[in-house]
Scaffold this motif. Structure first.
Motif, PDB file in Angstrom:
ATOM      1  N   LEU A  77       0.831  -1.208   0.000  1.00 12.88           N
ATOM      2  CA  LEU A  77       0.000   0.000   0.000  1.00 12.88           C
ATOM      3  C   LEU A  77       0.863   1.254   0.000  1.00 12.88           C
ATOM      4  O   LEU A  77       0.592   2.214  -0.721  1.00 12.88           O
ATOM      5  N   THR A  78       1.922   1.252   0.795  1.00 13.30           N
ATOM      6  CA  THR A  78       2.798   2.419   0.911  1.00 13.30           C
ATOM      7  C   THR A  78       3.581   2.649  -0.371  1.00 13.30           C
ATOM      8  O   THR A  78       3.698   3.788  -0.843  1.00 13.30           O
ATOM      9  N   LEU A  79       4.122   1.586  -0.945  1.00 18.22           N
ATOM     10  CA  LEU A  79       4.903   1.727  -2.167  1.00 18.22           C
ATOM     11  C   LEU A  79       4.039   2.164  -3.349  1.00 18.22           C
ATOM     12  O   LEU A  79       4.483   2.927  -4.208  1.00 18.22           O
ATOM     13  N   ILE A  80       2.798   1.710  -3.390  1.00 23.54           N
ATOM     14  CA  ILE A  80       1.911   2.042  -4.505  1.00 23.54           C
ATOM     15  C   ILE A  80       1.340   3.452  -4.369  1.00 23.54           C
ATOM     16  O   ILE A  80       1.382   4.251  -5.307  1.00 23.54           O
ATOM     17  N   PHE A  81       0.818   3.782  -3.195  1.00 25.67           N
ATOM     18  CA  PHE A  81       0.106   5.050  -3.021  1.00 25.67           C
ATOM     19  C   PHE A  81       0.944   6.149  -2.366  1.00 25.67           C
ATOM     20  O   PHE A  81       0.543   7.317  -2.386  1.00 25.67           O
ATOM     21  N   GLY A  82       2.061   5.793  -1.745  1.00 29.67           N
ATOM     22  CA  GLY A  82       2.805   6.781  -0.977  1.00 29.67           C
ATOM     23  C   GLY A  82       2.388   6.717   0.486  1.00 29.67           C
ATOM     24  O   GLY A  82       1.326   6.200   0.827  1.00 29.67           O
ATOM     25  N   TRP A  83       3.236   7.268   1.367  1.00 34.47           N
ATOM     26  CA  TRP A  83       2.996   7.134   2.803  1.00 34.47           C
ATOM     27  C   TRP A  83       1.725   7.841   3.259  1.00 34.47           C
ATOM     28  O   TRP A  83       1.029   7.358   4.162  1.00 34.47           O
ATOM     29  N   ASP A  84       1.397   8.979   2.640  1.00 33.20           N
ATOM     30  CA  ASP A  84       0.228   9.737   3.087  1.00 33.20           C
ATOM     31  C   ASP A  84      -1.076   9.004   2.795  1.00 33.20           C
ATOM     32  O   ASP A  84      -1.921   8.824   3.688  1.00 33.20           O
ATOM     33  N   LEU A  85      -1.236   8.555   1.563  1.00 33.33           N
ATOM     34  CA  LEU A  85      -2.447   7.810   1.211  1.00 33.33           C
ATOM     35  C   LEU A  85      -2.503   6.457   1.915  1.00 33.33           C
ATOM     36  O   LEU A  85      -3.589   5.966   2.231  1.00 33.33           O
ATOM     37  N   CYS A 114       0.427   0.796  15.654  1.00 34.55           N
ATOM     38  CA  CYS A 114       1.225  -0.424  15.492  1.00 34.55           C
ATOM     39  C   CYS A 114       1.017  -1.112  14.146  1.00 34.55           C
ATOM     40  O   CYS A 114       1.971  -1.691  13.603  1.00 34.55           O
ATOM     41  N   SER A 115      -0.190  -1.063  13.596  1.00 31.83           N
ATOM     42  CA  SER A 115      -0.487  -1.806  12.370  1.00 31.83           C
ATOM     43  C   SER A 115      -0.494  -0.948  11.116  1.00 31.83           C
ATOM     44  O   SER A 115      -0.528  -1.478  10.007  1.00 31.83           O
ATOM     45  N   VAL A 116      -0.498   0.376  11.285  1.00 32.50           N
ATOM     46  CA  VAL A 116      -0.503   1.273  10.124  1.00 32.50           C
ATOM     47  C   VAL A 116       0.732   2.174  10.138  1.00 32.50           C
ATOM     48  O   VAL A 116       1.586   2.106   9.248  1.00 32.50           O
ATOM     49  N   LEU A 117       0.830   3.017  11.156  1.00 30.96           N
ATOM     50  CA  LEU A 117       1.896   4.019  11.182  1.00 30.96           C
ATOM     51  C   LEU A 117       3.289   3.393  11.209  1.00 30.96           C
ATOM     52  O   LEU A 117       4.164   3.779  10.423  1.00 30.96           O
ATOM     53  N   LEU A 118       3.513   2.442  12.107  1.00 28.22           N
ATOM     54  CA  LEU A 118       4.839   1.844  12.241  1.00 28.22           C
ATOM     55  C   LEU A 118       5.290   1.116  10.973  1.00 28.22           C
ATOM     56  O   LEU A 118       6.403   1.358  10.479  1.00 28.22           O
ATOM     57  N   PRO A 119       4.467   0.221  10.381  1.00 32.70           N
ATOM     58  CA  PRO A 119       4.909  -0.430   9.137  1.00 32.70           C
ATOM     59  C   PRO A 119       5.077   0.536   7.971  1.00 32.70           C
ATOM     60  O   PRO A 119       5.944   0.326   7.116  1.00 32.70           O
ATOM     61  N   MET A 124       9.001   3.132   4.433  1.00 28.90           N
ATOM     62  CA  MET A 124       9.605   4.332   3.874  1.00 28.90           C
ATOM     63  C   MET A 124      11.085   4.418   4.237  1.00 28.90           C
ATOM     64  O   MET A 124      11.899   4.894   3.432  1.00 28.90           O
ATOM     65  N   LEU A 125      11.449   3.965   5.432  1.00 31.85           N
ATOM     66  CA  LEU A 125      12.851   3.971   5.835  1.00 31.85           C
ATOM     67  C   LEU A 125      13.673   3.033   4.949  1.00 31.85           C
ATOM     68  O   LEU A 125      14.764   3.401   4.477  1.00 31.85           O
ATOM     69  N   VAL A 126      13.144   1.829   4.702  1.00 32.60           N
ATOM     70  CA  VAL A 126      13.830   0.882   3.818  1.00 32.60           C
ATOM     71  C   VAL A 126      13.962   1.475   2.415  1.00 32.60           C
ATOM     72  O   VAL A 126      15.026   1.387   1.777  1.00 32.60           O
ATOM     73  N   LEU A 127      12.898   2.100   1.931  1.00 34.35           N
ATOM     74  CA  LEU A 127      12.910   2.716   0.602  1.00 34.35           C
ATOM     75  C   LEU A 127      13.977   3.807   0.506  1.00 34.35           C
ATOM     76  O   LEU A 127      14.732   3.868  -0.466  1.00 34.35           O
ATOM     77  N   LYS A 128      14.051   4.673   1.515  1.00 34.61           N
ATOM     78  CA  LYS A 128      15.018   5.772   1.508  1.00 34.61           C
ATOM     79  C   LYS A 128      16.448   5.247   1.572  1.00 34.61           C
ATOM     80  O   LYS A 128      17.344   5.791   0.907  1.00 34.61           O
ATOM     81  N   VAL A 129      16.677   4.214   2.374  1.00 33.89           N
ATOM     82  CA  VAL A 129      18.019   3.629   2.467  1.00 33.89           C
ATOM     83  C   VAL A 129      18.418   3.003   1.139  1.00 33.89           C
ATOM     84  O   VAL A 129      19.553   3.172   0.664  1.00 33.89           O
ATOM     85  N   VAL A 130      17.496   2.286   0.501  1.00 30.05           N
ATOM     86  CA  VAL A 130      17.770   1.661  -0.797  1.00 30.05           C
ATOM     87  C   VAL A 130      18.079   2.726  -1.847  1.00 30.05           C
ATOM     88  O   VAL A 130      19.016   2.589  -2.642  1.00 30.05           O
ATOM     89  N   LEU A 144      14.225  -5.682  -2.292  1.00 30.54           N
ATOM     90  CA  LEU A 144      14.532  -5.054  -0.999  1.00 30.54           C
ATOM     91  C   LEU A 144      13.362  -4.248  -0.463  1.00 30.54           C
ATOM     92  O   LEU A 144      13.056  -4.306   0.728  1.00 30.54           O
ATOM     93  N   CYS A 145      12.702  -3.482  -1.326  1.00 28.21           N
ATOM     94  CA  CYS A 145      11.568  -2.663  -0.856  1.00 28.21           C
ATOM     95  C   CYS A 145      10.287  -3.480  -0.751  1.00 28.21           C
ATOM     96  O   CYS A 145       9.537  -3.355   0.218  1.00 28.21           O
ATOM     97  N   GLY A 146      10.028  -4.308  -1.770  1.00 25.93           N
ATOM     98  CA  GLY A 146       8.786  -5.069  -1.785  1.00 25.93           C
ATOM     99  C   GLY A 146       8.805  -6.286  -0.883  1.00 25.93           C
ATOM    100  O   GLY A 146       7.952  -6.439  -0.005  1.00 25.93           O
ATOM    101  N   PHE A 147       9.788  -7.176  -1.060  1.00 19.98           N
ATOM    102  CA  PHE A 147       9.848  -8.415  -0.282  1.00 19.98           C
ATOM    103  C   PHE A 147      10.453  -8.180   1.106  1.00 19.98           C
ATOM    104  O   PHE A 147       9.798  -8.406   2.128  1.00 19.98           O
ATOM    105  N   PHE A 148      11.699  -7.740   1.146  1.00 24.62           N
ATOM    106  CA  PHE A 148      12.406  -7.569   2.415  1.00 24.62           C
ATOM    107  C   PHE A 148      11.741  -6.500   3.282  1.00 24.62           C
ATOM    108  O   PHE A 148      11.556  -6.700   4.496  1.00 24.62           O
ATOM    109  N   GLY A 149      11.361  -5.378   2.690  1.00 26.23           N
ATOM    110  CA  GLY A 149      10.720  -4.304   3.447  1.00 26.23           C
ATOM    111  C   GLY A 149       9.428  -4.745   4.112  1.00 26.23           C
ATOM    112  O   GLY A 149       9.138  -4.355   5.247  1.00 26.23           O
ATOM    113  N   ALA A 150       8.650  -5.568   3.403  1.00 24.41           N
ATOM    114  CA  ALA A 150       7.387  -6.051   3.970  1.00 24.41           C
ATOM    115  C   ALA A 150       7.626  -6.956   5.159  1.00 24.41           C
ATOM    116  O   ALA A 150       6.908  -6.890   6.170  1.00 24.41           O
ATOM    117  N   GLY A 151       8.639  -7.821   5.072  1.00 28.48           N
ATOM    118  CA  GLY A 151       8.951  -8.707   6.197  1.00 28.48           C
ATOM    119  C   GLY A 151       9.393  -7.928   7.422  1.00 28.48           C
ATOM    120  O   GLY A 151       8.954  -8.213   8.546  1.00 28.48           O
TER     121      GLY A 151
END
Length: 222
Positions: A77-85, A114-119, A124-130, A144-151
């Motif tokens: 959801l975050t990668l597709i729509f962005g953190w705000d949406l 815990c289930s929305v804001l933190l993930p 976004m942190l993983v995305l920025k580092v990548v 890294l962003c899709g598979f590893f970031g989700a885990g």
């Protein structure tokens, strides 16, 4: 993982509310409402994503209240729509869960943190580092962003819930570890797989729909 009504003390409710409301307000301020309003296809896609989240969060397994396991889907959801949406969609999905009787109002801000804001933040942190440290490559972004970031996002959400239950003395750490923490590696893989498959499909068929993906940088310039 989600907190049931009345499981934690009121202190955590108000603390979570104080954390989440300003972030939600800023996210709603950042949302491109004009684009969303004028693009009917995007509206349907966005609403469908919220319904999909509700379905995923409704399918859970567990023994003790608060120690249930379910897919998050927040990374995709975050990668597709962005953190705000993603924050707005996650909030509405939680509200939908309350309306259908799967969650309670007392647990809304805690579950939102815990289930929305933190993930979302972890994704976004993983995305920025990548983006900052690694080569701009399609497969680097995907894995890294899709598979590893989700885990990692799923693990952070589960650990946050477990720590809250332990700090509030709801369960002993040995019980939390026995029923949830020891299974985190098993949870991380399918979470990464589900989100990765979604992102893979989007990047193959509609890369222009993935807000955090620049096809010119990741594909054209390679």
């Amino acid at each position: 993982m989600s907190i049931s009504v009345g499981l934690l003390s009121g202190y955590w409710f108000w603390l979570s509310l104080l954390i989440y409301l300003p972030v939600l307000g800023f996210a709603m301020y950042r949302v491109p409402w004009g684009v969303l309003k004028s693009n009917r296809r995007l509206q349907h896609f966005f609403l469908g994503a919220m319904v999909f989240l509700m379905v995923m969060w409704s399918m859970r397994a567990g023994i003790s209240p608060g120690l249930g396991i379910h897919f998050l889907g927040v990374t995709a959801l975050t990668l597709i729509f962005g953190w705000d949406l993603a924050i707005v969609a996650g909030t509405f999905a939680l509200l939908g869960m309350i309306l259908v009787g799967r969650e309670g109002w007392d647990s809304l801000p805690i579950n939102a943190v815990c289930s929305v804001l933190l993930p979302v933040m972890v994704t976004m942190l993983v995305l920025k580092v990548v983006e900052a440290k690694l080569t701009k490559n399609f497969f680097v972004y995907l894995f890294l962003c899709g598979f590893f970031g989700a885990g990692i996002a799923a693990a952070s959400s589960g650990l946050a819930m477990g720590l809250l239950l332990w700090l509030d003395d709801v369960y002993s750490w040995s019980k939390i570890n026995h029923e949830y923490v020891r299974y985190l590696p098993l949870i991380m893989f399918p979470e990464g797989l589900v989100n990765g498959i979604i992102i893979t499909g989007m990047l193959v068929f509609h890369p222009d729909w993935v807000r955090t993906f620049d096809a010119k940088i990741y594909i054209d310039d390679q």
